[in-house]
Scaffold this active site. Structure first.
Site, short mmCIF file in Angstrom:
data_model
loop_
_atom_site.label_atom_id
_atom_site.label_comp_id
_atom_site.label_asym_id
_atom_site.label_seq_id
_atom_site.Cartn_x
_atom_site.Cartn_y
_atom_site.Cartn_z
N GLU A 69 0.48 -1.31 0.07
CA GLU A 69 -0.02 -0.02 0.01
C GLU A 69 0.82 1.31 -0.03
O GLU A 69 0.65 2.20 -0.80
CB GLU A 69 -0.89 0.00 1.21
CG GLU A 69 -1.73 1.35 1.48
CD GLU A 69 -2.57 1.65 0.18
OE1 GLU A 69 -2.96 0.87 -0.66
OE2 GLU A 69 -3.14 2.93 0.46
N HIS A 72 2.54 1.45 -3.22
CA HIS A 72 1.46 2.13 -4.29
C HIS A 72 1.41 3.67 -4.08
O HIS A 72 1.32 4.30 -5.09
CB HIS A 72 -0.03 1.42 -4.04
CG HIS A 72 -0.81 1.76 -4.86
ND1 HIS A 72 -0.70 1.95 -6.27
CD2 HIS A 72 -2.23 2.09 -4.79
CE1 HIS A 72 -1.98 2.18 -6.90
NE2 HIS A 72 -2.92 2.46 -5.92
N HIS A 134 -12.61 3.23 -9.25
CA HIS A 134 -11.39 3.58 -9.09
C HIS A 134 -10.64 2.75 -10.05
O HIS A 134 -9.55 3.59 -10.76
CB HIS A 134 -10.82 3.36 -7.59
CG HIS A 134 -9.46 3.41 -7.14
ND1 HIS A 134 -9.01 4.69 -7.37
CD2 HIS A 134 -8.51 2.56 -6.94
CE1 HIS A 134 -7.60 4.75 -6.81
NE2 HIS A 134 -7.43 3.52 -6.62
N HIS A 230 -19.13 -13.87 -16.84
CA HIS A 230 -17.62 -13.31 -17.26
C HIS A 230 -17.13 -13.96 -18.39
O HIS A 230 -16.65 -13.21 -19.40
CB HIS A 230 -16.63 -13.44 -15.96
CG HIS A 230 -15.57 -12.72 -16.18
ND1 HIS A 230 -15.18 -11.25 -16.52
CD2 HIS A 230 -14.22 -13.12 -15.89
CE1 HIS A 230 -13.87 -11.13 -16.55
NE2 HIS A 230 -13.24 -12.27 -16.05
N HIS A 292 -3.24 -11.70 -15.89
CA HIS A 292 -4.51 -11.29 -16.61
C HIS A 292 -4.75 -10.02 -16.60
O HIS A 292 -5.55 -9.60 -17.68
CB HIS A 292 -5.46 -11.94 -15.36
CG HIS A 292 -6.85 -12.20 -16.10
ND1 HIS A 292 -7.25 -12.90 -17.30
CD2 HIS A 292 -8.41 -11.77 -15.80
CE1 HIS A 292 -8.36 -12.87 -17.75
NE2 HIS A 292 -9.19 -12.00 -16.63
C1 HEM Z 1 -11.56 -11.43 -22.60
C2 HEM Z 1 -12.18 -10.73 -21.76
C3 HEM Z 1 -11.76 -10.67 -20.34
C4 HEM Z 1 -11.79 -9.60 -19.73
C5 HEM Z 1 -11.63 -8.03 -20.33
C6 HEM Z 1 -11.44 -9.96 -18.49
C7 HEM Z 1 -11.08 -8.64 -17.40
C8 HEM Z 1 -11.13 -9.02 -16.15
C9 HEM Z 1 -11.11 -8.18 -14.95
C10 HEM Z 1 -11.15 -6.64 -15.08
C11 HEM Z 1 -11.19 -8.74 -13.70
C12 HEM Z 1 -10.92 -8.24 -12.54
C13 HEM Z 1 -9.80 -7.57 -11.92
C14 HEM Z 1 -9.86 -6.93 -10.48
O1 HEM Z 1 -10.65 -5.89 -10.53
O2 HEM Z 1 -9.42 -7.39 -9.57
C15 HEM Z 1 -10.99 -9.87 -13.98
C16 HEM Z 1 -11.14 -11.30 -13.03
C17 HEM Z 1 -10.90 -12.25 -13.39
N1 HEM Z 1 -11.20 -13.01 -14.69
FE1 HEM Z 1 -11.17 -12.34 -16.42
N2 HEM Z 1 -11.32 -11.21 -18.19
C18 HEM Z 1 -11.39 -11.70 -19.18
C19 HEM Z 1 -11.64 -13.24 -19.71
C20 HEM Z 1 -11.54 -14.09 -18.69
C21 HEM Z 1 -11.76 -15.67 -18.98
C22 HEM Z 1 -11.97 -16.13 -20.15
C23 HEM Z 1 -11.61 -16.05 -17.64
C24 HEM Z 1 -11.64 -17.69 -17.30
C25 HEM Z 1 -11.52 -18.62 -18.13
C26 HEM Z 1 -11.44 -15.07 -16.60
C27 HEM Z 1 -11.25 -15.36 -15.25
C28 HEM Z 1 -11.21 -14.50 -14.47
C29 HEM Z 1 -11.06 -14.51 -12.93
C30 HEM Z 1 -11.12 -16.05 -12.41
C31 HEM Z 1 -11.18 -13.51 -12.50
C32 HEM Z 1 -11.36 -13.32 -10.84
C33 HEM Z 1 -10.21 -12.72 -10.22
C34 HEM Z 1 -10.58 -12.54 -8.58
O3 HEM Z 1 -11.46 -13.09 -8.22
O4 HEM Z 1 -9.85 -11.73 -8.21
N3 HEM Z 1 -11.25 -14.13 -17.14
N4 HEM Z 1 -11.02 -10.31 -15.63
#
Ligand code: HEM
Length: 339
Positions: A69, A72, A134, A230, A292
């Protein structure tokens, strides 16, 4: 304007362009550390204190949450100041260009709003809506700084008579504009949905891939439903970007900026899906999470660049007209930069 009525010719200097590159990288880094901060639950590493950290200017760095923190905050302070300086400099020198005005104001505006929201999130102990806003605004601030940098490079090339992105930005067909804008809006909504999934703690609800808990259709209810939506959004984005690439095939030779941008966007979406699958299979571990996010920011920067490239540009002559203000060249110089 000088006394003869002509404008000074000032292409963007090397230092201005480099400052833009460093500021953009800085914005990328502070976004990454911001995501790391929330993912590791470190947002309250300084307690509910702001601007002090645990009541001190320099806190005791005795645990990882304080380090993240406090780090950051330090990075935000340093890079946000640097980026703001860069945008003010560009604004002072090239304010005749609407692009410079928009990107500088976008960057400066969202840096200010984001800092205020960051402080609010700490003081009011992390309400999810404030945290989600944010993060979204952080991406917009990064894009403002990044596109301003791209534009200055384009301007420099254009002023020196080299092929440039500005030169390509002739009038684009309404259908192309609609495709690009729709892709941008859908991407932004998909990002917010991802954030919402994370803040609801639903990221681990489907710890298998490609099926969700062994089901093709696990339903839309509960945390599994949020996580499943998602994944559906990711599939929809892949289809949308493939269709965009197909649509832009017609511009392959006349608008390489658009075609290449769409090609890399499609690749970025595939990378996003791959890192998402890896994240789900890792049960939301920190390393895969950061991967990611890293691909996410590249994806968003790319789709935002495409938007820039479908907005028609002022010609250099228009920008250099007296009504356009003191941007720095005469129409003759636009054709012959050494004039
Ligand atoms: C292509 C489009 C996708 C976009 C734009 C995207 C975007 C995001 C964003 C912005 C977050 C949240 C980050 C945060 O605020 O902490 C997130 C979380 C996550 N994404 Fe994606 N994602 C995509 C595809 C996927 C796919 C295909 C999977 C799984 C097969 C996936 C699995 C996850 C998981 C498990 C999290 C949760 C993380 C947590 O619980 O902290 N995402 N994603």
């Amino acid at each position: 304007m000088n006394t003869s009525g002509a404008y000074h010719f000032i292409p963007p200097s090397r230092s201005m362009k480099w400052l833009g590159v460093i500021s953009t990288i800085g914005m990328y880094i502070i976004n990454m550390v911001g995501f790391l901060d929330t993912q590791t639950g470190s947002a309250l590493g300084c307690g509910p204190d702001w601007p002090l950290c645990n009541g001190e200017v320099i806190p005791n760095l005795n645990n990882i949450h304080v380090i993240i923190e406090f780090g950051h905050r330090m990075l935000v302070g340093g890079f946000a100041l640097l980026a703001t300086g860069f945008m003010i400099w560009a604004l002072v020198r090239y304010r005749a260009f609407i692009e410079v005005k928009i990107f500088s104001l976008l960057g400066i505006g969202f840096i200010v709003v984001q800092s205020a929201l960051g402080a609010l999130a700490v003081v009011f102990v992390n309400p999810p809506t404030v945290l989600a806003l944010h993060l979204g605004f952080g991406l917009l601030a990064m894009v403002g700084v990044g596109l301003l940098t791209v534009f200055l490079f384009q301007l420099d090339a254009q002023m020196h008579g080299r092929p440039s992105g500005i030169g390509f930005r002739r009038e684009t067909s309404p259908s192309t504009k609609a495709w690009v804008w729709s892709t941008w809006i859908f991407t932004y909504l998909a990002i917010y949905w991802g954030s919402y999934v994370a803040f609801r703690g639903a990221g681990g609800a489907c710890p298998t891939w490609p099926l969700c808990n062994g089901k093709v259709f696990p339903g839309f209810s509960g945390l599994v439903g949020l996580d499943f939506i998602h994944r559906l959004a990711a599939v929809a984005l892949a289809v949308l970007t493939a269709a965009l690439l197909w649509h832009l095939k017609q511009y392959r030779s006349t608008r390489p900026d658009l075609y290449r941008g769409a090609f890399w966007l499609f690749i970025a979406v595939l990378a996003q899906i791959a890192t998402g699958a890896n994240l789900a299979l890792s049960h939301v571990a920190t390393g895969p999470y950061l991967l990611h996010i890293a691909t996410l920011m590249l994806l968003f920067a790319d789709v935002s660049y495409l938007v820039l490239q479908v907005v028609p540009s002022k010609t250099l002559e228009q920008a250099a007209s007296p009504a356009g203000s003191d941007v720095g060249w005469t129409p003759e110089q636009a054709h012959n930069p050494q004039a």
